[in-house]
Design an enzyme around this catalytic site. Structure first.
Site, PDB file in Angstrom:
ATOM      1  N   CYS A 162      80.906  48.154  49.340  1.00 47.24           N
ATOM      2  CA  CYS A 162      80.213  47.331  50.320  1.00 47.24           C
ATOM      3  C   CYS A 162      80.852  47.526  51.698  1.00 47.24           C
ATOM      4  CB  CYS A 162      80.328  45.857  49.944  1.00 47.24           C
ATOM      5  SG  CYS A 162      79.628  45.478  48.344  1.00 47.24           S
TER       6      CYS A 162
ATOM      7  N   CYS B 138      83.456  36.864  45.437  1.00 45.22           N
ATOM      8  CA  CYS B 138      82.310  37.597  45.973  1.00 45.22           C
ATOM      9  C   CYS B 138      81.896  38.717  45.023  1.00 45.22           C
ATOM     10  CB  CYS B 138      82.654  38.137  47.358  1.00 45.22           C
ATOM     11  SG  CYS B 138      81.292  38.989  48.155  1.00 45.22           S
ATOM     12  N   CYS B 139      82.896  39.476  44.572  1.00 46.38           N
ATOM     13  CA  CYS B 139      82.589  40.555  43.624  1.00 46.38           C
ATOM     14  C   CYS B 139      82.026  39.983  42.323  1.00 46.38           C
ATOM     15  CB  CYS B 139      83.843  41.371  43.307  1.00 46.38           C
ATOM     16  SG  CYS B 139      84.269  42.562  44.583  1.00 46.38           S
TER      17      CYS B 139
ATOM     18  N   CYS C  33      86.964  45.802  41.546  1.00 47.60           N
ATOM     19  CA  CYS C  33      86.073  44.677  41.839  1.00 47.60           C
ATOM     20  C   CYS C  33      85.901  43.789  40.614  1.00 47.60           C
ATOM     21  CB  CYS C  33      84.716  45.174  42.308  1.00 47.60           C
ATOM     22  SG  CYS C  33      83.811  46.050  41.044  1.00 47.60           S
TER      23      CYS C  33
ATOM     24  N   CYS D  50      84.162  45.723  52.860  1.00 43.68           N
ATOM     25  CA  CYS D  50      85.369  45.980  52.096  1.00 43.68           C
ATOM     26  C   CYS D  50      85.693  47.466  52.016  1.00 43.68           C
ATOM     27  CB  CYS D  50      85.221  45.392  50.701  1.00 43.68           C
ATOM     28  SG  CYS D  50      84.830  43.642  50.761  1.00 43.68           S
TER      29      CYS D  50
HETATM   30  S1  SF4 Z   1      83.068  44.653  47.581  1.00 46.68           S
HETATM   31 FE1  SF4 Z   1      83.351  43.051  49.107  1.00 46.68          FE
HETATM   32  S2  SF4 Z   1      81.323  42.484  49.814  1.00 46.68           S
HETATM   33 FE2  SF4 Z   1      81.069  43.738  47.950  1.00 46.68          FE
HETATM   34  S3  SF4 Z   1      80.919  42.229  46.415  1.00 46.68           S
HETATM   35 FE3  SF4 Z   1      83.063  42.749  46.467  1.00 46.68          FE
HETATM   36  S4  SF4 Z   1      83.974  41.337  47.935  1.00 46.68           S
HETATM   37 FE4  SF4 Z   1      81.783  41.158  48.140  1.00 46.68          FE
END
Ligand code: SF4
Ligand code: HEM
Ligand code: SF4
Lengths: 358, 556
Positions: free
Chosen positions: A322, A241-242, A348, A325
Site C-alpha cells: 500500500c 489496518c492490515c 502484514c 507503507c
Molecule cells: S500495508 Fe499499510 S495501508 Fe496497507 S493495510 Fe497494511 S497498514 Fe494498512
C-alpha cells in the site's frame, strides 16, 4: 453480520418477482441493487441474490420490503450485504437471529466455512502436514513449474488458488501459474490504499498472462466504516489496518480453498528464512514455488520471459504494497526495507497464521 | 447408524433456542400469527382440529432403541400415551401442549433427534428403502446419501421459503420400495460410466390434488455433483414455480407445464453457472458419513436355521408370520422382520408407548440396536438372526404387534383424516378399521396375496390413495362423507396413478365394495398373477362392475 439500513435513496429497486434475466441485465450497470420482497414467504429473492453473486455481481445487494428477522441468516448467506428496515424495527431481534447458529452445514455464498469444511479442517490439519512433507520430498531439487504442477495434480483433489500483490516481483509467480493453468483463481487484496500504478499494472499483467479469474477482495464495508472511516488507521496502528484490509478479507476470500500459491521467497524477510515450498497454515496448504529463488533468479526470469514490469520499479521501489507503507529503497538497501519503514513490522499478517479469530 | 458430532449437536440445540425466541416474540405480539405459522411449521408444529400436533423426523427411517424409548417417554409424558407413524417416516404426536414443545424438542435433541423441516415450504425429511443395508438387490446403501442430503438441506439459506414443500426419496436398488416417483425428486443409485456411484434423477412427482408421476431428468449424475444438481433443480423451481395458487405451486406443476425437456434446459442453465466446486461433496466427508453405515458385525452363519425351521413346523401361527412378515436378508442366516402396525380393527400407524418400548428392547437385543420406520406405516427390525426370529415373534405377540399381514389387504395405509385433521373431508380411520375387520381372515388375505389399499381423508393425499392398488379418497357430498374408489395405482418402479371407477360411495359401502373387488380378482386372475398384475392386464372395468353390482341392483 447483515447490515441494517434505513431509508435507502440510491441504487436500483426491483421486486423479487422480476424475472432473473431482467434482474441480471439491470444489475450489470448498478453498484447498488435493492431487491424488494413482496411477502416474506416469497423466497425468490434468495435465489436471485445467490445467482447474481455466483455469476459475479460485486455491487451492494440490499433486501427490502417484507422480510423477518428470522430471515437474517438466509439473506446474508444468499449474498445480501444489508437489509433496509423501517424506523423502529426490532434491530436486536435482527442481530440475534443473524447469529442464532454458530455454523451452517451447507456451503453458501457467504464466506463463513461450512460445517463440512470445519470438520475437514480439523481432520485435515494432520493429513495436510503429511501431504506437505511428501510433496516437499517429491519436489526436492525441482523447479517452480514442477511445484505448481504437483499442487494442481487432480489426484490430490485440492481446490487451489493463488494470492498476488501485483507488486514488483509478482509477474514471475503469475507467469509460472498461468503457464500451468490460466484459470487458477488469483486473489488480489484491494486494500483501498494501493498505488494507482499497481492497479493499472494488475490490468496489464492479467491481460498479458491470459489469467481468467483474478478476484478483487475488498475490506468489509461495515467494518471499515467503524474501524477506519477516514482511511488513516495505518498512521496509528498498522497491524489493525492490515488486519482490516488484508488479513480478514483474505480469510473470507480464501475460505473455499484447500491450497494457496504465494510468491514468497526466503531471501525477502527474516521471518521467511526457513520457508519451504509446501507448508500448512491454518488448515490450508501454502505453496511457495519460489521459496528458494534469489533476487537475481527473479530478474533473470523477468528478462528471459520479457514480462511487463511494475511501473514503480523504475522509480526505485523494490517491494510494493500500500502507498502509505511503502517507500523507495536505495541501491544497497534490503528490498523490504521500504515496507513499513520506521516501524517494527516486517509482515502484514496474512502469512503469519491466526492471531485472533478472523 | 449416523452419530452426531459437536456440530450436529450445536445445530439442533441452537434450533431449539431459535424456536423459543420465536415463540416468545409471538407471545409478545412482535410476530403476527401469519408470520409465526411458517416458522412453527418448519419446526414440525401443526395446528390440528383439536390441538397442536408435533411431527418428529426419523431421518430416512433409521433409528435405535434409545431414540425409540425417548419417543415412548414423550408419548407418555406429554401426550396420551401413543404416537402415529406416517408414510414419510415421521412420528406424529396429536396432543402436546404448546407450552411443552420446547421441553419435547430438548428431550429429542438429547437423543440426536429433531422436528426440523418436517413441515413447511422447505426441503422435508428425506426418505428411503426400509430395507436399506439389508436388501439383497441393493447396489449401494442409500442412507449415507440421505444423511448428506439431510445435512445439506437443513436450514438451507436459499431453499427455506420455497413455493411449496419439497420431498426427496433415495433408493439403492432397481426395485423401488420408497415410491420415489411420487416425490418432488426421486433418486436412484446407479453405476456411472466410470464405474463410480451416480444418481438417476426423477423430478416432478407428487400427489395431492393434481397427482403426477415423476419423470426422468438425468440418467447418471456423478455422486460428487449430486448437491450441485439438486441446487440447480431447486433454483429453477424457486425462481419459476407458481406462487399465486397453492395447488399449482409444487414442482410437478412447473415440470408439467414447461415439459420435461424445457425444464431440463432450465436446470442445465443453472447448473452451468453454479459454483459447483463449492458444492462438491468433500470426498472425506462422504467417507466419514459412509463409515457410520458400515454393515453391523454379522456372524458367519449357515443359510438355514434349525430353530427357525422347527418353529415353522411346530406352530402354524409362527409359520404364517414367517411367510408374511419375514424378509430375505443379504447376509446368510439373517432376516428382516416387519412389525405390522395394522392390527385387526386398529388405527393404521398408531403405536402405544409400551409397544414402542417392547420394540426398542427387541432392536437392542436382536437387531444390532437398529430399527426402521417404513413408508407403509410399519416398523422393521432390519438384521435379525433366523435363529432368533421365533423369540422375536413371541415377544411381538405379547406386545400385540405380531399381526401377520405385511403387504396383505389389511396392511392399509391411511391418513389421520377427519378424526384429527383440519383439512379433512371425511374420516379415514373408521373406514380403514371397518375394512380391516371385514377382511380380517388371514387365510383369505393370503389367498389374495399382496395388495395395497390406501386411504386419504381429502385430496391432499396424505394416505397416497392415488398410488394404492386400491385407493379410497374421502370427499364431501353436500355435507356427507363419501368415498371415491380408484384401482390400478402403483407406487413402485412401474409407478402409476389409479383410475377412478365411478361415483363415490357412502362410508358403510366402502368395505363391502372393496371385498367384491378382491373377490372379482380371485375369479379372473391368471396363474401367479398378483392383484396389480391382473388390473394391468384387464383394466378397471371388471372391478367397476364388482364395485357397483349391488348398487346397480338396488337402483334397478
Ligand atoms: S500495508 Fe499499510 S495501508 Fe496497507 S493495510 Fe497494511 S497498514 Fe494498512
Ligand atoms: C394431520 C395433519 C396433516 C395435515 C394438516 C396434512 C396436510 C397435507 C397437505 C395440505 C398436503 C398436500 C400438499 C400438496 O399437495 O402440496 C399433504 C400431502 C401429504 N401428506 Fe399430509 N398432512 C397431515 C398428516 C399427514 C400424515 C399423517 C401423513 C402420513 C401418513 C402425511 C403424509 C403426506 C404425504 C405423503 C403427502 C403427499 C405428498 C405429495 O403430494 O407428494 N400427512 N398433507
Ligand atoms: S389427506 Fe387430507 S385429511 Fe388426510 S391427513 Fe392429509 S390433509 Fe388431512
Amino acid at each position: 453480520m447483515l447490515q441494517t439500513l434505513e431509508g435507502i435513496q440510491n441504487g436500483l429497486r426491483l421486486s423479487v418477482t422480476t424475472p432473473l434475466e431482467e434482474v441480471e441485465a439491470a444489475a450489470a450497470a448498478e453498484d447498488v441493487l435493492v431487491l424488494e420482497f413482496d411477502a416474506f414467504r416469497d423466497g425468490r429473492g434468495f435465489s436471485l441474490a445467490a445467482v447474481l453473486r455466483e455469476r459475479g455481481y460485486r455491487g451492494q445487494l440490499i433486501a427490502a420490503g417484507k422480510v423477518l428477522p428470522d430471515q437474517a441468516r438466509h439473506l446474508r448467506r444468499s449474498g445480501f450485504d444489508a437489509v433496509e428496515l423501517a424506523p423502529g424495527a426490532d434491530r436486536a431481534a435482527w442481530a440475534r437471529m443473524d447469529q442464532a447458529f454458530s455454523a451452517a452445514y451447507q456451503p453458501a455464498v457467504d464466506p463463513d466455512p461450512s460445517i463440512w469444511r470445519r470438520r475437514r479442517a480439523a481432520a485435515n490439519d494432520r493429513d495436510l502436514d503429511a501431504l506437505a512433507d511428501r510433496l516437499n520430498r517429491e519436489t526436492a531439487g525441482k523447479g517452480a513449474a514442477e511445484i505448481v504442477k504437483a499442487a494442481l495434480d487432480p489426484a490430490l483433489g485440492l481446490k487451489v488458488g493463488a494470492i498476488s500483490s501485483f507488486g514488483a516481483e509478482s509477474a514471475v509467480l503469475l507467469d509460472v501459474v498461468a503457464r500451468e493453468k490460466a484459470d487458477v483463481p488469483v486473489v488480489f487484496l484491494e486494500t483501498g490504499q494501493h498505488f494507482l500504478q499497481t492497479l493499472s499494472y494488475r490490468t496489464q499483467l492479467t491481460r498479458a498472462l491470459g489469467l481468467t479469474d483474478v478476484r478483487l477482495v475488498t475490506p468489509d464495508a461495515e467494518e471499515k466504516a467503524t474501524l477506519d472511516a477516514r482511511d488513516d488507521l495505518w498512521k496509528t496502528d498498522a497491524d489493525a489496518c492490515c488486519d482490516l484490509r488484508k488479513v480478514r478479507p483474505l480469510a473470507r476470500a480464501t475460505a473455499g480453498f484447500d491450497a494457496l500459491i504465494t510468491g514468497r521467497k526466503r531471501y525477502q524477510a527474516s521471518t521467511r528464512a526457513d520457508l519451504r515450498p509446501f507448508e500448512v497454515l491454518d488448515g490450508v496448504l501454502r505453496i511457495n514455488p519460489l521459496a528458494e529463488w534469489t533476487g537475481d533468479d527473479v530478474e533473470a526470469w523477468l528478462d528471459a520471459r520479457d514480462l511487463p514490469r511494475h511501473p514503480l520499479v523504475e522509480q526505485g521501489y523494490r517491494s510494493i504494497g500500500c502507498w502509505p507503507c511503502t517507500r523507495a529503497v536505495d541501491d544497497g538497501e534490503d528490498a523490504r526495507a521500504g515496507r513499513w519503514s520506521g516501524m517494527d513490522k516486517v509482515e502484514c499478517g496474512i502469512h503469519l497464521g491466526k492471531r485472533k479469530a478472523a | 447408524m449416523y452419530r452426531y458430532d459437536e456440530f450436529d449437536h450445536a445445530v439442533v440445540r441452537e434450533r431449539v433456542e431459535e424456536f423459543a425466541d420465536q415463540v416468545a416474540r409471538r407471545a409478545s405480539g412482535a410476530l403476527t400469527e401469519d408470520e409465526f405459522k411458517p416458522l412453527r411449521l418448519m419446526n414440525g408444529v401443526y395446528l390440528q382440529l383439536h390441538a397442536y400436533m408435533l411431527r418428529v423426523a426419523i431421518p430416512y427411517g433409521t433409528f435405535n432403541s434409545r431414540q425409540m424409548r425417548r419417543l415412548a417417554h414423550i408419548a407418555r409424558t406429554y401426550d396420551k400415551g401413543y404416537g402415529h407413524f406416517t408414510t414419510r417416516t415421521n412420528i406424529q404426536y396429536n396432543w402436546p401442549a404448546l407450552t411443552d414443545l420446547p421441553a419435547i424438542l430438548s428431550d429429542l435433541a438429547e437423543v440426536e433427534m429433531h422436528a426440523i423441516q418436517t413441515s413447511g415450504n422447505c426441503i422435508r425429511n428425506v426418505t428411503t428403502d426400509v430395507f436399506a443395508g439389508a436388501a439383497e438387490d441393493e447396489i449401494e446403501d442409500p442412507r449415507p446419501w440421505c444423511e448428506i442430503i439431510r445435512q445439506w438441506s437443513t436450514i438451507h439459506p436459499e431453499f427455506s421459503f420455497l413455493p411449496r414443500k419439497f420431498k426427496i426419496a433415495v433408493i439403492g436398488a432397481e426395485k423401488d420400495r420408497a415410491a420415489i416417483r411420487t416425490h418432488d425428486v426421486g433418486l436412484q443409485i446407479v453405476k456411472g460410466d466410470d464405474g463410480g456411484t451416480a444418481f438417476r434423477v426423477f423430478v416432478g412427482g407428487g400427489q395431492g390434488r393434481l397427482p403426477h408421476i415423476g419423470q426422468e431428468i438425468a440418467s447418471a449424475v456423478p455422486a460428487a455433483d449430486l448437491l450441485a444438481y439438486l441446487t440447480a433443480i431447486l433454483r429453477a423451481w424457486n425462481l419459476l414455480g407458481r406462487r399465486d395458487n397453492i395447488h399449482k405451486a409444487r414442482i410437478k406443476i412447473l415440470v408439467a407445464s414447461l415439459g420435461i425437456d424445457a425444464f431440463r434446459e432450465e436446470v442445465d442453465r443453472h447448473y452451468a453457472t453454479l459454483r459447483r466446486e463449492d458444492l462438491r461433496i468433500p470426498e472425506d466427508e462422504a467417507e466419514r458419513i459412509k463409515a457410520y453405515f458400515a454393515p453391523p458385525p454379522f456372524e458367519d452363519l449357515p443359510k438355514v436355521s434349525a430353530p427357525f425351521d422347527r418353529a415353522l413346523l411346530a406352530d402354524p401361527d409362527f409359520a404364517r408370520f414367517a411367510r408374511n412378515n419375514v424378509r430375505r436378508h443379504r447376509q446368510a442366516g439373517y432376516a428382516s422382520v416387519v412389525v405390522s402396525l395394522k392390527p385387526v380393527g386398529g388405527v393404521p400407524g398408531d403405536i402405544t408407548a409400551d409397544q414402542m418400548e417392547a420394540v426398542a428392547d427387541l432392536a437392542e437385543r436382536y437387531s444390532f440396536d437398529e430399527l426402521r420406520a417404513a413408508y407403509e406405516q410399519n416398523l422393521v427390525l432390519p438384521h435379525v438372526r433366523l435363529d432368533d426370529v421365533p423369540a422375536v415373534w413371541r415377544a411381538l405377540r405379547q406386545a400385540g404387534l405380531a399381526t401377520a399381514n405385511a403387504d396383505l389387504a389389511t396392511d392399509v395405509i391411511a391418513c389421520p383424516g377427519l378424526d384429527y385433521c383440519s383439512l379433512a373431508n371425511a374420516r379415514s380411520i373408521p373406514v380403514a378399521q371397518a375394512l380391516s375387520k371385514r377382511l380380517a381372515d388371514l387365510d383369505y388375505q393370503e389367498k389374495l396375496g399382496p395388495v395395497r389399499i390406501n386411504m386419504s381423508g381429502c385430496i391432499n393425499a396424505c394416505g397416497h390413495h392415488h398410488v394404492g392398488h386400491i385407493g379410497v379418497l374421502g370427499v364431501d357430498r353436500k355435507g356427507e362423507e363419501y368415498y371415491q374408489i380408484t384401482v390400478g395405482g402403483s407406487p413402485d418402479e412401474q409407478a402409476a396413478l389409479g383410475d377412478i371407477v365411478g361415483k363415490s360411495l357412502p362410508s358403510e359401502e366402502v368395505a363391502p365394495a372393496i371385498q367384491r373387488t378382491l373377490d372379482r380378482y380371485l375369479q379372473i386372475r391368471a396363474e401367479g398373477e398378483r392383484f396389480i398384475d391382473t388390473v394391468r392386464r384387464v383394466g378397471p372395468e371388471p372391478f367397476r362392475d364388482a364395485i357397483y353390482e349391488t348398487l346397480d341392483a338396488a337402483n334397478a
